[in-house]
Design a protein around this motif. Structure first.
Motif, mmCIF file in Angstrom:
data_model
loop_
_atom_site.group_PDB
_atom_site.id
_atom_site.type_symbol
_atom_site.label_atom_id
_atom_site.label_comp_id
_atom_site.label_asym_id
_atom_site.label_seq_id
_atom_site.Cartn_x
_atom_site.Cartn_y
_atom_site.Cartn_z
ATOM 1 N N ALA A 10 0.835 -1.206 0.000
ATOM 2 C CA ALA A 10 0.000 0.000 0.000
ATOM 3 C C ALA A 10 0.868 1.254 0.000
ATOM 4 O O ALA A 10 0.633 2.185 -0.783
ATOM 5 C CB ALA A 10 -0.943 -0.007 1.199
ATOM 6 N N LEU A 11 1.864 1.287 0.866
ATOM 7 C CA LEU A 11 2.750 2.465 0.930
ATOM 8 C C LEU A 11 3.586 2.606 -0.338
ATOM 9 O O LEU A 11 3.800 3.720 -0.819
ATOM 10 C CB LEU A 11 3.643 2.387 2.163
ATOM 11 C CG LEU A 11 2.937 2.540 3.503
ATOM 12 C CD1 LEU A 11 3.915 2.349 4.647
ATOM 13 C CD2 LEU A 11 2.240 3.890 3.605
ATOM 14 N N GLY A 13 2.707 1.666 -3.324
ATOM 15 C CA GLY A 13 1.805 2.167 -4.350
ATOM 16 C C GLY A 13 1.546 3.655 -4.214
ATOM 17 O O GLY A 13 1.518 4.388 -5.207
ATOM 18 N N ILE A 14 1.367 4.108 -2.983
ATOM 19 C CA ILE A 14 1.147 5.542 -2.742
ATOM 20 C C ILE A 14 2.383 6.339 -3.145
ATOM 21 O O ILE A 14 2.278 7.386 -3.794
ATOM 22 C CB ILE A 14 0.782 5.792 -1.271
ATOM 23 C CG1 ILE A 14 -0.605 5.220 -0.962
ATOM 24 C CG2 ILE A 14 0.847 7.279 -0.926
ATOM 25 C CD1 ILE A 14 -0.933 5.144 0.519
ATOM 26 N N LEU A 15 3.543 5.852 -2.770
ATOM 27 C CA LEU A 15 4.791 6.533 -3.115
ATOM 28 C C LEU A 15 4.947 6.661 -4.627
ATOM 29 O O LEU A 15 5.262 7.734 -5.152
ATOM 30 C CB LEU A 15 5.984 5.776 -2.519
ATOM 31 C CG LEU A 15 7.359 6.314 -2.858
ATOM 32 C CD1 LEU A 15 7.564 7.694 -2.241
ATOM 33 C CD2 LEU A 15 8.421 5.351 -2.383
ATOM 34 N N ASP A 17 2.548 6.576 -6.844
ATOM 35 C CA ASP A 17 1.528 7.500 -7.338
ATOM 36 C C ASP A 17 1.940 8.953 -7.172
ATOM 37 O O ASP A 17 1.734 9.773 -8.070
ATOM 38 C CB ASP A 17 0.194 7.261 -6.626
ATOM 39 C CG ASP A 17 -0.505 6.001 -7.100
ATOM 40 O OD1 ASP A 17 -0.140 5.465 -8.166
ATOM 41 O OD2 ASP A 17 -1.429 5.559 -6.397
ATOM 42 N N VAL A 18 2.535 9.284 -6.042
ATOM 43 C CA VAL A 18 2.975 10.663 -5.795
ATOM 44 C C VAL A 18 4.071 11.053 -6.781
ATOM 45 O O VAL A 18 4.019 12.120 -7.406
ATOM 46 C CB VAL A 18 3.459 10.844 -4.342
ATOM 47 C CG1 VAL A 18 4.166 12.174 -4.159
ATOM 48 C CG2 VAL A 18 2.297 10.727 -3.374
ATOM 49 N N TRP A 21 2.620 11.374 -10.279
ATOM 50 C CA TRP A 21 1.889 12.632 -10.399
ATOM 51 C C TRP A 21 2.867 13.804 -10.565
ATOM 52 O O TRP A 21 2.655 14.675 -11.420
ATOM 53 C CB TRP A 21 0.990 12.847 -9.175
ATOM 54 C CG TRP A 21 0.249 14.137 -9.246
ATOM 55 C CD1 TRP A 21 -0.866 14.422 -9.963
ATOM 56 C CD2 TRP A 21 0.601 15.361 -8.570
ATOM 57 N NE1 TRP A 21 -1.228 15.732 -9.780
ATOM 58 C CE2 TRP A 21 -0.349 16.333 -8.932
ATOM 59 C CE3 TRP A 21 1.631 15.713 -7.697
ATOM 60 C CZ2 TRP A 21 -0.298 17.632 -8.457
ATOM 61 C CZ3 TRP A 21 1.674 17.017 -7.215
ATOM 62 C CH2 TRP A 21 0.713 17.954 -7.597
#
Length: 96
Positions: A10-11, A13-15, A17-18, A21
């Motif tokens: 999860a982390l 994936g978030i990293l 994504d940031v 972006w």
């Protein structure tokens, strides 16, 4: 905490994504110099991880890429380790 702890993917994936972006946003959304500094900071922090944790992150990123349905995000996930320098240790080991 087990090796299959869902927090790590999860982390990761978030990293990703940031960073994705930041790379894709326009100059009107984020100052380009600030975006580069943030991405360099992310890469630097990841390189400070112990080698076993960097290897685990690379494995998680590969798993995320394999499961990703969006071709553009999959490609980004596949290139992320190299883009932030996580594969540099492997290159150094091969040269030794």
């Amino acid at each position: 905490m087990t090796d299959k702890d869902p927090l790590v993917p999860a982390l990761a994936g978030i990293l990703v994504d940031v960073v994705w972006w930041l790379e894709r946003c326009g100059d009107e959304e984020v100052d380009p110099d600030s975006a580069v500094k943030i991405m360099e900071s992310v890469g630097g922090e990841l390189l400070r991880l112990p080698s076993d944790q960097r290897e685990r992150l690379v494995e998680v990123l590969a798993d995320l890429a394999e499961a990703e349905q969006d071709p553009a995000r999959r490609e980004f996930l596949e290139s992320f380790p190299s883009a932030v320098g996580l594969d540099e240790d492997e290159d150094e080991d091969e040269e030794s």
